[in-house]
Design a protein around this motif. Structure first.
Motif, PDB file in Angstrom:
ATOM      1  N   ALA A   1       0.824  -1.201   0.000  1.00 10.78           N
ATOM      2  CA  ALA A   1       0.000   0.000   0.000  1.00 10.78           C
ATOM      3  C   ALA A   1       0.859   1.252   0.000  1.00 10.78           C
ATOM      4  O   ALA A   1       0.642   2.187  -0.784  1.00 10.78           O
ATOM      5  CB  ALA A   1      -0.921  -0.010   1.229  1.00 10.78           C
ATOM      6  N   THR A   2       1.884   1.270   0.870  1.00 11.41           N
ATOM      7  CA  THR A   2       2.781   2.422   0.926  1.00 11.41           C
ATOM      8  C   THR A   2       3.433   2.645  -0.436  1.00 11.41           C
ATOM      9  O   THR A   2       3.484   3.772  -0.952  1.00 11.41           O
ATOM     10  CB  THR A   2       3.869   2.164   1.981  1.00 11.41           C
ATOM     11  N   THR A   3       3.954   1.587  -1.002  1.00 14.01           N
ATOM     12  CA  THR A   3       4.617   1.703  -2.285  1.00 14.01           C
ATOM     13  C   THR A   3       3.674   2.298  -3.318  1.00 14.01           C
ATOM     14  O   THR A   3       4.036   3.241  -4.048  1.00 14.01           O
ATOM     15  CB  THR A   3       5.088   0.313  -2.749  1.00 14.01           C
ATOM     16  N   LEU A   4       2.484   1.774  -3.350  1.00 11.60           N
ATOM     17  CA  LEU A   4       1.528   2.240  -4.350  1.00 11.60           C
ATOM     18  C   LEU A   4       1.173   3.708  -4.122  1.00 11.60           C
ATOM     19  O   LEU A   4       1.163   4.514  -5.061  1.00 11.60           O
ATOM     20  CB  LEU A   4       0.247   1.394  -4.274  1.00 11.60           C
ATOM     21  N   THR A   5       0.953   4.037  -2.849  1.00  6.79           N
ATOM     22  CA  THR A   5       0.594   5.412  -2.534  1.00  6.79           C
ATOM     23  C   THR A   5       1.673   6.375  -3.008  1.00  6.79           C
ATOM     24  O   THR A   5       1.409   7.360  -3.703  1.00  6.79           O
ATOM     25  CB  THR A   5       0.409   5.558  -1.012  1.00  6.79           C
ATOM     26  N   PHE A   6       2.890   6.026  -2.603  1.00 10.37           N
ATOM     27  CA  PHE A   6       3.963   6.952  -2.985  1.00 10.37           C
ATOM     28  C   PHE A   6       4.175   6.974  -4.484  1.00 10.37           C
ATOM     29  O   PHE A   6       4.499   8.017  -5.053  1.00 10.37           O
ATOM     30  CB  PHE A   6       5.252   6.588  -2.250  1.00 10.37           C
ATOM     31  N   GLY A   7       3.989   5.831  -5.146  1.00  5.87           N
ATOM     32  CA  GLY A   7       4.114   5.810  -6.599  1.00  5.87           C
ATOM     33  C   GLY A   7       3.102   6.761  -7.211  1.00  5.87           C
ATOM     34  O   GLY A   7       3.447   7.571  -8.095  1.00  5.87           O
ATOM     35  N   LEU A   8       1.871   6.723  -6.695  1.00  5.07           N
ATOM     36  CA  LEU A   8       0.856   7.614  -7.242  1.00  5.07           C
ATOM     37  C   LEU A   8       1.184   9.065  -6.950  1.00  5.07           C
ATOM     38  O   LEU A   8       1.096   9.931  -7.832  1.00  5.07           O
ATOM     39  CB  LEU A   8      -0.514   7.245  -6.640  1.00  5.07           C
ATOM     40  N   ILE A   9       1.615   9.321  -5.696  1.00 11.37           N
ATOM     41  CA  ILE A   9       1.906  10.711  -5.337  1.00 11.37           C
ATOM     42  C   ILE A   9       3.027  11.257  -6.209  1.00 11.37           C
ATOM     43  O   ILE A   9       2.925  12.344  -6.772  1.00 11.37           O
ATOM     44  CB  ILE A   9       2.288  10.820  -3.848  1.00 11.37           C
ATOM     45  N   SER A  10       4.083  10.465  -6.339  1.00 15.05           N
ATOM     46  CA  SER A  10       5.211  11.032  -7.092  1.00 15.05           C
ATOM     47  C   SER A  10       4.872  11.150  -8.574  1.00 15.05           C
ATOM     48  O   SER A  10       5.320  12.084  -9.240  1.00 15.05           O
ATOM     49  CB  SER A  10       6.486  10.218  -6.876  1.00 15.05           C
ATOM     50  N   THR A  11       4.056  10.264  -9.092  1.00 14.21           N
ATOM     51  CA  THR A  11       3.639  10.436 -10.470  1.00 14.21           C
ATOM     52  C   THR A  11       2.835  11.729 -10.609  1.00 14.21           C
ATOM     53  O   THR A  11       3.055  12.517 -11.538  1.00 14.21           O
ATOM     54  CB  THR A  11       2.779   9.242 -10.910  1.00 14.21           C
ATOM     55  N   ALA A  12       1.926  11.930  -9.643  1.00 14.81           N
ATOM     56  CA  ALA A  12       1.130  13.147  -9.696  1.00 14.81           C
ATOM     57  C   ALA A  12       2.020  14.379  -9.625  1.00 14.81           C
ATOM     58  O   ALA A  12       1.856  15.345 -10.387  1.00 14.81           O
ATOM     59  CB  ALA A  12       0.128  13.151  -8.531  1.00 14.81           C
ATOM     60  N   VAL A  13       3.017  14.325  -8.729  1.00 19.15           N
ATOM     61  CA  VAL A  13       3.921  15.471  -8.563  1.00 19.15           C
ATOM     62  C   VAL A  13       4.682  15.728  -9.849  1.00 19.15           C
ATOM     63  O   VAL A  13       4.785  16.871 -10.326  1.00 19.15           O
ATOM     64  CB  VAL A  13       4.868  15.190  -7.387  1.00 19.15           C
ATOM     65  N   ALA A  14       5.183  14.647 -10.456  1.00 15.63           N
ATOM     66  CA  ALA A  14       5.959  14.807 -11.675  1.00 15.63           C
ATOM     67  C   ALA A  14       5.087  15.367 -12.784  1.00 15.63           C
ATOM     68  O   ALA A  14       5.492  16.278 -13.519  1.00 15.63           O
ATOM     69  CB  ALA A  14       6.561  13.462 -12.099  1.00 15.63           C
ATOM     70  N   LEU A  15       3.870  14.854 -12.889  1.00 16.77           N
ATOM     71  CA  LEU A  15       2.985  15.350 -13.931  1.00 16.77           C
ATOM     72  C   LEU A  15       2.607  16.797 -13.668  1.00 16.77           C
ATOM     73  O   LEU A  15       2.466  17.591 -14.612  1.00 16.77           O
ATOM     74  CB  LEU A  15       1.743  14.464 -14.018  1.00 16.77           C
TER      75      LEU A  15
END
Lengths: 241, 632, 102
Positions: free
Chosen positions: B500-514
């Protein structure tokens, strides 16, 4: 007072007087003759001291060779070159006398207060006589313990001979002086300007008659080195004199 | 393969030596052949050695000779390849090989061509020895050697004043860090009596906590200098004065990561000192953030990429400080690919623009340089952390590592910096390749680079795309399993990250990058946001970032200027006044007395004879007094 | 003073040596100086041979022999120098020659 001492004193006195003559004589030839007397007397003293071989060597080398050489040189030196006998420099003379007397006093003090330490050597008069005399004994000593020094001495003499030859060679400045004031054909580089930019400068083309004319005006000689050539006019320049 | 390890550093060394000796007169424009051959041999042997390490899962080592045998103190020159070194070997030799090939095109026609291809293999040699060393002294020696190569290569165009200054600055600033590093090594020796890694790591836990912290912080000082962390990062942007391939190889992909490597290598020391770890994490996070803000405001294309490098090094540092060792090395590896790619791409742009580096005079280059555009875009996206490129995986893992390592604030700073990263990277892309052509089309004719420069770009972009998949799935990828043996034992903490943590951070950082991408697009392509207006609105904050947080000015005022004044004083007063004065005074005195005494030198033999006689009298007199019975 | 002792020839040697030294110091003619040097050589030889006689050793005589050889070499070179002096500087006056200066 034994006869030996008497003879020694006489010979010694003559030797010293002759030595004083060497120093005091005005004429160098007289000095040389006094020196001969002194040497001969010293040689005689050598005989008293049982050094017969050295006495002979003394007479042959000093009086025979060196003194003759000195006389030759006296002959060869221009008399005008000889200094005045009564020169100045009294201070130097006075100092020399003081120093001489001081040294004499010191040495005499040393001689008179001396003591002998050390043992006598093996070459007593009997031992010398046993091998056949002074020459034989000296030969044994020389060629047993002093072979290398003898050879070094030989090399020294050779070097001295060569040195004398070099010193006696005729000097060259006079030859150089001859070269001056003449035009030059040189195989060396004229003032280093040749081959500038890798191209040899073209020599000024001379008409057939001109060459002879120029050659008639000045002497042509060969320069032996670039230094000589620097004093000379370059090709095409007129000789300014 | 263990017996062939020596070939890895030796081949570049031979190439460097031969190019040094024969380059100027004989090899000249052919100097690159030998250099490339040397590095290629090195790469080939590295691959073989690493393959064996991967298969057998044991460290290989080859003992060459004992450098310092002094009683109990032994400094062996032993080349050791464990998993960590293996990763570094591949990164160093691989990127070096590509940069060498690229340089053939980039440096073509440079009068210093042979010199370049002598320095570059020398650097490769030093770097390889640095990673292969099995003790701190050898590490330190080659730590300095890579610093030297860096100096030589920054100042490669030494006729340029700015290049010479930058080289000097890099050298001096690095010296500050190296001093600390040297002290750390000495401290280790004083307390443990050995410098070999295995011995040090086995005993370090027994030391008092304060000593361990001191050692760790001193070692980290070296890393601060070499890996351009706050406060010693100022040299790295200036180092861009060197040729671009050098920037790519040394000041992005390999040498600056030496600090990260060294800390990772010494992880048992750091792991034993929580205080030191905290310092490392704070400094890393600060560096990541500060450099990212500076990168936002710069206009020199290489400077932006350079600050990006500093920022990414900050990421690696805070990963180390959070105990995410593998994540740091993973980021190091992916970063080597995409940052080398970015630099080489920037070099290609600069080459095409005839040495123009200011992005305000570029624009619209997409049409002229399609290959450079696409590769540069890949590099930027990877750096920005766009899914699924290399940077996404590693950066995400770094941030997750900080989060689960108990440093949530650091992780958040990392996310903010990631936003800036995305923003400045796409700012570069849009300013350079999109929009109107802001250069004079009559004088500048952009042209695509020759194949010898294009091929390394392509290979690196392949790496920038796919290197990240080594770490997939997160925490359990090939990369992690490979490195696991290095970072276990010695009381290592293992954090298990939930999916869950991995997924959350993956989503957050993708959002940040985008988000960063969108902002850049809005600002520099659509013109919806006016950057100048934003800069004016931010006022002092913008100035702070634009002026690089005034680090240079502060150093100038606090250190350089007083030192300069002191030096001038030493020169004028101490050197000229006292030292020269003493020397000249002695000489003058000698001259003075000599001028008086030379009158004794009359040249008249009679005077000399008199002096000799006087000497005789004196000596005989002395003998008489000492030796004779007359006076006794 | 009834027997010949070392004192005799040492005195003779000292006298000869000091006379030679005075000659070297006082005279200005290089030729005479040269002869005085030979005189000093002889004085030394007398000492050596006297000691050899007194000590029943031939080492002193050997030394004297070498001194004679060296004196011969010295004579050759010295006279060569005198000739060169006379030719080049046109003088054999020791006070006229200060080539050693500077």
């Amino acid at each position: 007072m034994s006869a030996e001492v008497l003879v020694f004193d006489i010979l010694g006195a003559i030797a010293v007087l002759a030595a004083a003559g060497v120093v005091l004589a005005r004429n160098p030839v007289h000095s040389a003759l006094a020196l001969v007397v002194s040497f001969v007397n010293v040689a005689a003293i050598y005989v008293i001291l049982r050094a017969e071989f050295l006495a002979a060597a003394q007479i042959i080398v000093y009086t025979g060779a060196i003194l003759v050489l000195v006389l030759f040189v006296i002959m060869l030196v221009d008399p005008d070159n000889l200094p005045e006998f009564h020169g100045g420099r009294p201070v130097q003379r006075l100092l020399a006398l003081i120093l001489g007397l001081a040294l004499l006093g010191e040495v005499m003090a040393a001689i008179l207060t001396r003591t002998i330490v050390g043992q006598p050597g093996p070459w007593s008069p009997q031992a010398v006589a046993a091998v056949g005399g002074n020459t034989q004994a000296l030969g044994r000593v020389l060629y047993s313990g002093y072979v290398l020094p003898i050879q070094v001495t030989a090399v020294l003499l050779l070097a001295a001979t060569i040195g004398a030859l070099v010193l006696a060679r005729p000097d060259t400045p006079r030859v150089r002086a001859l070269v001056r004031d003449t035009a030059t054909i040189s195989l060396a580089h004229p003032r280093g300007s040749e081959m500038a930019n890798g191209v040899e400068p073209a020599l000024p083309a001379l008409a057939a008659g001109q060459l002879k004319l120029e050659a008639g005006e000045r002497t042509l000689v060969m320069a032996k080195s670039g230094d000589d050539f620097l004093d000379q006019p370059v090709w095409g320049e007129r000789h300014q004199s | 393969m263990a017996n062939w390890i020596f070939l890895i550093p030796l081949a570049p060394l031979i190439a460097a030596v031969v190019n040094f000796i024969f380059g100027r007169w004989y090899l000249r424009d052919r100097a690159h052949w030998l250099a490339i051959l040397g590095v290629a041999i090195s790469f080939g042997v590295s691959v073989a050695v690493v393959a064996q390490v991967a298969r057998d899962e044991v460290a290989l080592s080859q003992h060459l000779y004992t450098w310092i045998p002094a009683g109990d103190f032994q400094v062996p020159v032993t080349l050791t390849v464990d998993q960590l070194t293996a990763v570094m070997l591949l990164v160093v030799t691989g990127v070096s090989l590509l940069v060498h090939i690229y340089s053939v095109g980039y440096m073509h026609g440079d009068p210093g061509f042979y010199r370049f291809f002598a320095y570059l293999p020398l650097f490769v040699f030093s770097m390889l020895m640095l990673v292969l060393a099995n003790n701190y002294l050898l590490l330190f020696v080659f730590w300095e050697a890579v610093g030297l190569c860096s100096y030589l290569l920054i100042g490669f165009w030494y006729r340029r004043r700015s290049a010479a200054q930058a080289a000097k600055k890099a050298f001096v600033v690095n010296r500050v860090g190296d001093f600390g590093f040297g002290l750390g090594v000495m401290l280790i020796f004083v307390h443990l009596g050995t410098l070999e890694y295995t011995g040090v790591f086995a005993q370090v836990g027994a030391l008092p906590q304060g000593t361990i912290t001191a050692i760790a912080l001193l070692l980290f000082t070296g890393a601060i200098g070499k890996s351009a962390q706050i406060p010693l990062f100022v040299w790295l942007p200036d180092a861009m004065e060197g040729p671009t391939p050098v920037s790519a190889l040394i000041h992005a992909a390999t040498m600056v990561t030496a600090g990260i490597f060294m800390v990772a290598r010494s992880w048992p020391i750091f792991a034993a000192s929580p205080d030191a770890m905290l310092v490392v994490a704070i400094i890393g996070a600060a560096t990541a953030f500060v450099a990212a803000t500076i990168g936002l405001t710069q206009y020199d294309i290489k400077k932006v990429v350079a600050y990006s490098t500093v920022s990414q090094l900050g990421y690696m540092a805070f990963a180390l400080g959070s105990g995410a060792w593998v994540a740091a090395i993973f980021h190091l590896t992916t970063h080597a690919f995409f940052k080398a790619l970015l630099f080489l791409g920037a070099g290609s742009v600069i080459h095409a623009m005839h040495d123009e580096q200011d992005m305000r005079r570029m624009g619209g280059l997409k049409r002229h340089l399609p290959l450079t555009y696409w590769t540069f875009l890949i590099g930027s996206a990877a750096n920005a952390g766009i899914f699924p490129l290399a940077g996404f995986w590693s950066k995400d893992e770094v941030i997750v590592g900080a989060w689960v390592g108990g440093r949530p604030i650091v992780a958040i700073v990392g996310l903010v910096a990631a936003l800036f990263t995305s923003l400045y990277m796409f700012r570069v892309v849009f300013l350079t390749f999109h929009g109107p052509e802001r250069f004079d089309a009559h004088t500048v004719h952009p042209h695509e680079s020759p194949p010898v420069m294009a091929v390394p770009l392509l290979i690196l972009s392949v790496g920038a795309v796919f290197a990240g998949f080594l770490g997939v799935p997160p925490e359990r990828g090939v990369f992690h399993r490979f490195l696991e043996p290095v970072f276990s034992g010695h009381g290592a903490e293992v954090h298990h990250v939930s999916t869950a943590t991995t997924l959350t951070f993956g989503l957050i950082s993708t959002a940040v990058a985008l988000a960063g991408l969108g902002l850049a697009y809005a600002a520099y392509v659509r013109g919806a946001i006016k950057p100048a207006v934003v800069a004016a609105r931010l006022g002092p904050l913008y100035q702070l970032a634009y002026r690089r947080w005034y680090f240079d000015e502060i150093y100038e005022a606090l250190i350089v200027h007083p030192l300069y004044r002191l030096s001038v004083w030493l020169w004028r007063v101490v050197d000229i006044g006292i030292i020269d004065g003493a020397v000249n005074g002695v000489a003058g005195l000698v001259n003075f007395t000599a001028q008086r005494w030379r009158r004794v030198q009359t040249g008249l033999v009679a005077n000399y004879a008199l002096a000799i006689a006087l000497g005789t009298v004196i000596i005989v007199g002395v003998y008489l007094i000492v030796g004779s019975t007359l006076f006794q | 003073m009834s027997e010949l002792t070392a004192t005799h020839f040492l005195t003779l040697s000292a006298a000869l040596f000091i006379i030679g030294m005075l000659g070297v110091l006082i005279r200005r003619n290089v030729l005479v100086i040269f002869m005085c040097i030979e005189l000093m050589f002889n004085a030394v030889n007398v000492s050596f041979i006297g000691f050899a006689w007194e000590q029943h050793s031939l080492v002193g005589q050997t030394f004297a022999l070498f001194i004679i050889a060296v004196a011969a070499a010295e004579a050759v070179v010295g006279l060569g120098i005198i000739m060169a002096l006379s030719r080049r500087l046109d003088t054999v006056d020791i006070d006229q020659v200060h080539e050693l200066r500077e």
